[in-house]
Design an enzyme around this catalytic site. Structure first.
Site, PDB file in Angstrom:
ATOM      1  N   LYS A  70       0.824  -1.206   0.000  1.00 15.71           N
ATOM      2  CA  LYS A  70       0.000   0.000   0.000  1.00 15.71           C
ATOM      3  C   LYS A  70       0.861   1.260   0.000  1.00 15.71           C
ATOM      4  CE  LYS A  70      -4.341  -1.583   0.538  1.00 15.71           C
ATOM      5  NZ  LYS A  70      -5.512  -1.182  -0.258  1.00 15.71           N
TER       6      LYS A  70
ATOM      7  N   ASP B 288      -8.428   0.044   6.699  1.00 17.13           N
ATOM      8  CA  ASP B 288      -8.370  -0.994   7.716  1.00 17.13           C
ATOM      9  C   ASP B 288      -6.934  -1.181   8.171  1.00 17.13           C
ATOM     10  OD1 ASP B 288      -7.357  -2.274   5.472  1.00 17.13           O
ATOM     11  OD2 ASP B 288      -9.241  -3.307   5.073  1.00 17.13           O
TER      12      ASP B 288
END
Length: 412
Positions: A91, A139
């Site tokens: 990410k 998350d």
């Protein structure tokens, strides 16, 4: 009992559901909608900028001969994102890159002149950036990347987390100076709240999920992800083209980015592409079955928290609808044991730190290899070369220790 069946039994790896995607177009050039979702030029620009960052280093591509032998395939390659930019996850490639570009664009709009990306990266525009607030829902890993990107350019950052996100992941985001807002409900609720508050407060929304009317920034996020897949293809032995890719689903942004990047490189010879999701968060599977984008409510959180998404990214689906050949769902049972086995190493294989969401693709490959009918359907055999993506390391050390046990202390 064969060796591979013994392995699957030990890990508890089973395929819960399987769907062959009749809309997939294997062994053909990319359709126009795929390039419209994410074109090669956008990806190339992202790769050029990210690889120019001073802290950039390619992550390793591990060869796992012992595990490949145990599951009855020729080669198994594991792209290990545990060290990416010190954030421990793929990410880092998407969120921070999108922050950089979107903040530069906002400053350009405010000033009426083009913004020098280099000047923003080197702190020369900190005063202008300091007036901007970026916001996202997460998350864990995407929020960490956005918070890191915001700190790098000098803007404020607000991160929305749903109720089930661990305290460790909240602390990791706050370490970069971000403000965390907790939201009741699932990940989808945090996405909606972040978007609503961004609109109300004139904040800059940097989401990794695309929906109608909101695609430009998620496209940048996905383009950043192709650094990982391009590295992996470049690291493969020159004579090897993967026959299969097993990859985790989530909202579809990662899977879509990797799928299109493989298509750009291998064209009609792209590998068979298999998407794996947790049973409680199978929005991509349900979309494939329905033949259209389907969002679901996640009523039970998977241990694979990074994949616990109920809402499909529009851009991801535009690619996967014709680019994903199969969709699988798996239970949580195999996650901890597989993480522990990777940590211990198998035979000649290296020891690997793999987080909960990292092992979904590998677990589904192992499980599929033990199902005689599915193995035949996927043409998974002793000649197969399989590529999987270990998308995170121990991004929450406390959760990692809980799942891996004492072995974790040696590796962490």
């Amino acid at each position: 009992m064969t060796q591979k069946r013994l392995l699957a039994k030990t890990l508890g790896a089973e395929i819960a559901k399987h769907h062959s995607n009749l809309r997939a177009i294997p062994k053909q050039p990319r359709p126009e909608i795929v390039d419209s979702a994410l074109d090669d030029l956008t990806c190339s620009r992202a790769r050029a900028l990210i690889t120019s960052w001073s802290t950039y280093e390619p992550t390793p591509l591990h060869v796992l001969p012992s595990l490949a032998h145990e599951i009855g395939i020729a080669r198994l390659f594991y792209k290990d994102e545990a060290t990416r930019f010190g954030l421990g996850s793929f990410k880092a490639l998407g969120g921070a890159y999108a922050v950089l570009h979107s903040v530069a664009e906002k400053i350009s709009t405010q000033r009426g002149t083009a913004t020098d990306i280099e000047a923003l990266m080197t702190g020369q525009l900190n005063e202008a950036a300091g007036e901007i607030t970026v916001v996202t829902a997460t998350d864990g890993n995407h929020g960490r990347s956005v918070a890191w990107g915001a700190k790098n350019v000098g803007c404020r950052c607000v991160i929305y987390m749903h109720a089930e996100v661990s305290p460790g992941r909240q602390s990791a985001v706050e370490a970069f100076g971000a403000q965390v807002v907790r939201v009741e409900g699932d990940y989808g609720e945090s996405v909606r709240q972040a978007a609503q508050d961004a609109a109300t407060n004139d904040w800059l929304l940097v989401s990794d999920t695309a929906w109608p009317g909101y695609t430009d920034i998620p496209r940048l996020v996905m383009a950043g992800y192709t650094v990982m897949s391009t590295e992996a293809m470049n690291q493969l032995p020159p004579t090897v083209t993967p026959t299969h890719v097993f990859i985790q689903g989530g909202c579809g942004g990662l899977a879509g980015a990797v799928c299109v990047d493989l298509w750009h490189r291998y064209e009609a010879q792209r590998p068979l592409f298999i998407v794996a999701e947790p049973v409680p968060a199978d929005c991509l599977f349900q979309s494939a079955v329905a033949g259209q984008l389907v969002n679901i409510s996640v009523t039970r959180e998977s241990i694979m928290g990074g994949l616990s998404c109920g809402e499909v990214s529009l851009l991801g689906w535009d690619i996967l609808e014709s680019g994903a050949d199969h969709f699988l769902t798996i239970d949580d049972d195999a996650v901890g044991p597989l993480m522990k086995q990777l940590a211990q190493g198998t035979g000649d294989d290296p020891r690997i730190v793999a987080g909960e969401a990292a092992v979904a693709g590998l677990a589904s490959c192992i499980a599929a290899s033990t199902d005689t009918d599915l193995r035949q359907t996927l043409d998974l055999n002793e000649n197969s070369s399989v590529l999987v993506f270990g998308t995170e390391g121990a991004t929450d050390p406390a959760v990692y220790r809980q799942l891996v046990g004492s072995v974790a202390d040696d590796l962490l």
